[in-house]
Design a protein around this motif. Sequence first.
Motif, PDB file in Angstrom:
ATOM      1  N   GLU A 216       0.816  -1.213   0.000  1.00 38.43           N
ATOM      2  CA  GLU A 216       0.000   0.000   0.000  1.00 38.43           C
ATOM      3  C   GLU A 216       0.849   1.263   0.000  1.00 38.43           C
ATOM      4  O   GLU A 216       0.362   2.354   0.298  1.00 38.43           O
ATOM      5  N   VAL A 217       2.122   1.130  -0.360  1.00 37.41           N
ATOM      6  CA  VAL A 217       3.068   2.256  -0.372  1.00 37.41           C
ATOM      7  C   VAL A 217       3.701   2.361  -1.754  1.00 37.41           C
ATOM      8  O   VAL A 217       4.153   1.364  -2.321  1.00 37.41           O
ATOM      9  N   LEU A 218       3.726   3.567  -2.297  1.00 39.01           N
ATOM     10  CA  LEU A 218       4.450   3.842  -3.539  1.00 39.01           C
ATOM     11  C   LEU A 218       5.353   5.040  -3.320  1.00 39.01           C
ATOM     12  O   LEU A 218       4.899   6.116  -2.919  1.00 39.01           O
ATOM     13  N   LEU A 219       6.655   4.870  -3.571  1.00 42.34           N
ATOM     14  CA  LEU A 219       7.610   5.968  -3.472  1.00 42.34           C
ATOM     15  C   LEU A 219       7.633   6.726  -4.793  1.00 42.34           C
ATOM     16  O   LEU A 219       7.625   6.121  -5.871  1.00 42.34           O
ATOM     17  N   THR A 220       7.677   8.055  -4.709  1.00 43.60           N
ATOM     18  CA  THR A 220       7.606   8.892  -5.907  1.00 43.60           C
ATOM     19  C   THR A 220       8.659   9.984  -5.864  1.00 43.60           C
ATOM     20  O   THR A 220       9.205  10.303  -4.805  1.00 43.60           O
ATOM     21  N   ARG A 344       2.232  12.131   0.848  1.00 44.75           N
ATOM     22  CA  ARG A 344       3.170  12.751   1.775  1.00 44.75           C
ATOM     23  C   ARG A 344       4.424  13.209   1.023  1.00 44.75           C
ATOM     24  O   ARG A 344       4.774  12.665  -0.028  1.00 44.75           O
ATOM     25  N   SER A 345       5.103  14.195   1.599  1.00 42.92           N
ATOM     26  CA  SER A 345       6.336  14.726   1.046  1.00 42.92           C
ATOM     27  C   SER A 345       7.365  14.854   2.156  1.00 42.92           C
ATOM     28  O   SER A 345       7.013  15.147   3.296  1.00 42.92           O
ATOM     29  N   LEU A 346       8.632  14.661   1.819  1.00 46.10           N
ATOM     30  CA  LEU A 346       9.721  14.889   2.776  1.00 46.10           C
ATOM     31  C   LEU A 346      10.387  16.242   2.547  1.00 46.10           C
ATOM     32  O   LEU A 346      11.393  16.563   3.177  1.00 46.10           O
ATOM     33  N   THR A 347       9.816  17.014   1.650  1.00 50.43           N
ATOM     34  CA  THR A 347      10.420  18.284   1.249  1.00 50.43           C
ATOM     35  C   THR A 347      10.448  19.311   2.374  1.00 50.43           C
ATOM     36  O   THR A 347      11.456  19.988   2.588  1.00 50.43           O
ATOM     37  N   LYS A 348       9.336  19.467   3.077  1.00 52.52           N
ATOM     38  CA  LYS A 348       9.135  20.637   3.926  1.00 52.52           C
ATOM     39  C   LYS A 348       9.947  20.553   5.224  1.00 52.52           C
ATOM     40  O   LYS A 348      10.710  21.453   5.553  1.00 52.52           O
ATOM     41  N   THR A 349       9.755  19.479   5.956  1.00 49.47           N
ATOM     42  CA  THR A 349      10.419  19.360   7.250  1.00 49.47           C
ATOM     43  C   THR A 349      11.912  19.081   7.105  1.00 49.47           C
ATOM     44  O   THR A 349      12.716  19.545   7.924  1.00 49.47           O
ATOM     45  N   ARG A 356      13.725  15.480  -4.471  1.00 49.56           N
ATOM     46  CA  ARG A 356      12.486  14.940  -5.018  1.00 49.56           C
ATOM     47  C   ARG A 356      12.160  13.575  -4.419  1.00 49.56           C
ATOM     48  O   ARG A 356      12.448  12.524  -4.995  1.00 49.56           O
ATOM     49  N   ILE A 357      11.531  13.592  -3.262  1.00 49.52           N
ATOM     50  CA  ILE A 357      11.113  12.347  -2.632  1.00 49.52           C
ATOM     51  C   ILE A 357       9.794  12.559  -1.890  1.00 49.52           C
ATOM     52  O   ILE A 357       9.644  13.511  -1.119  1.00 49.52           O
ATOM     53  N   GLY A 358       8.851  11.689  -2.180  1.00 48.85           N
ATOM     54  CA  GLY A 358       7.558  11.681  -1.509  1.00 48.85           C
ATOM     55  C   GLY A 358       6.985  10.285  -1.627  1.00 48.85           C
ATOM     56  O   GLY A 358       7.653   9.359  -2.102  1.00 48.85           O
TER      57      GLY A 358
END
Length: 492
Positions: A216-220, A344-349, A356-358
């Motif tokens: 149920e997880v897709l890395l983008t 979800r995104s890892l950009t902000k925190t 480019r990872i979410g």
Amino acid sequence: MEELDGPLVAGVGARPGTPAEEILRLLDEALAGAGLHRTALVLLATVEARAAEPGLQEAARTLGVPLAAHPAAALAAVPVPHPSEAVRAAVGTPGVAEAAALAEAPGGVLLVPKTASARATVAIARRSTAHQRDAGQTPPTEESTAMSTEFDLRHHGDAEVRSAGLVDLAVNVRTGTPPGWLRDRLAAALGDLAAYPDPSAARAAVAARHGRPVQEVLLTAGAAEAFVLLARVLTARHVCVVHPQFTEPEAALRDAGHTVHRAVLSAAEGFRLTPGAVPEEADLVVIGNPTNPTSVLHPAEDVAGLARPGRTLVVDEAFMDTVPGESAALTGRRDLPGRVVVLRSLTKTWGLAGLRIGYVLGPADLIAELAAAQPLWPVSSPALTAAEECSAPAALAEAEAAARDLAGHRAHLLAGLARIPGVRVHGEPASSFLLVELDGAAKVRERLREAGFAVRRGDTFPGLGPDWLRIAVRDPATSDRFLTALAAVTAP
């Protein structure tokens, strides 16, 4: 033969001085009488002589749609069922509402003829659109182009800070990031660049972090890739995007050929999600939580309440890790009807916009469809390292501490803004930025640049206009310097 199931346009005639509230009320009454909802409207149209009326312009902004103006002579050439000599004498055409609606719906039908209040008239027409039944989507239309042009859906905060020497209050990335330990992990990952990326460990770490099966997880490559994948894979007959919000989802949907309807939340109600804001017929709904640019956090149950059998609900939680305890997250909800997709995104925190990872969380069958639409090796090895490391318990504890510090910094900025006359904050901000309304905001933004501060313009977000600015929350010392500059440039 074309099927008449296209988007709706409204023709509006209004006397000088007619307030937006009266126009919107009349539109709602006309739509309700035909079993329709205002989110189905994609455009308002009127005669050129009335196009500058503040009430009409405000109604269009509230609806999040363009306002088109037609010369009186052009409207006079459109046959209407209810012509009026009094209207002809006043503005040069025997019908404004009906003629303007029909002029914007060539080949379509007039669903609601002229409906009047004391100072306004409206009429509703449906444009004719042939559906691509094999894809369940509609081809791009003139309406799609017009709406994308009216609001610059591709404008982002980084455009505000491309001049050197500006204090960045336009981009919502935490300052001082990536932290040193994460830089070290990323640097170490460079030694493995000769090998093709293997997402297994990162995918498992994200799944464990949210208590979901790995299927149920897709890395983008960031949340932006996820929006594009969803737009290309999903089929829908009625797409609804809740605004004001991040504009990339709508841009991606339009690029993929969807006709997008907008549910525009009201500043007067604090940009809160209200019952009935999203029409029941919507089978694809996109909402942000907490929402960019309003910073409003919708209660989890309110967002979950949008789930329906037969509906895909897409929730953009790119800023959820800025909220202590992630109190309104739906990442762990697998019990809701229909299909619920969380981005979800890892950009902000973590300060990883350039990496480019979410990721996407959703039903396994949909995740498999999205994965099949990705190119080979879409996420780089360093980005996979970031996903794995930022899902670890120590990183989550750091993010939680940062969210709690942010809450104090936000309260400090809010208190300072409250002391500046004319600055208005609507709703209860909950994320790493604030949305403010003030007269002449466009000029204020330019004066702030001269004073050394970059803030984000608000007029590119559907539902907002030129009197809005988004301001990133920074440490109290930076905020104090900004508040001093803002007070100076807004002083009479």
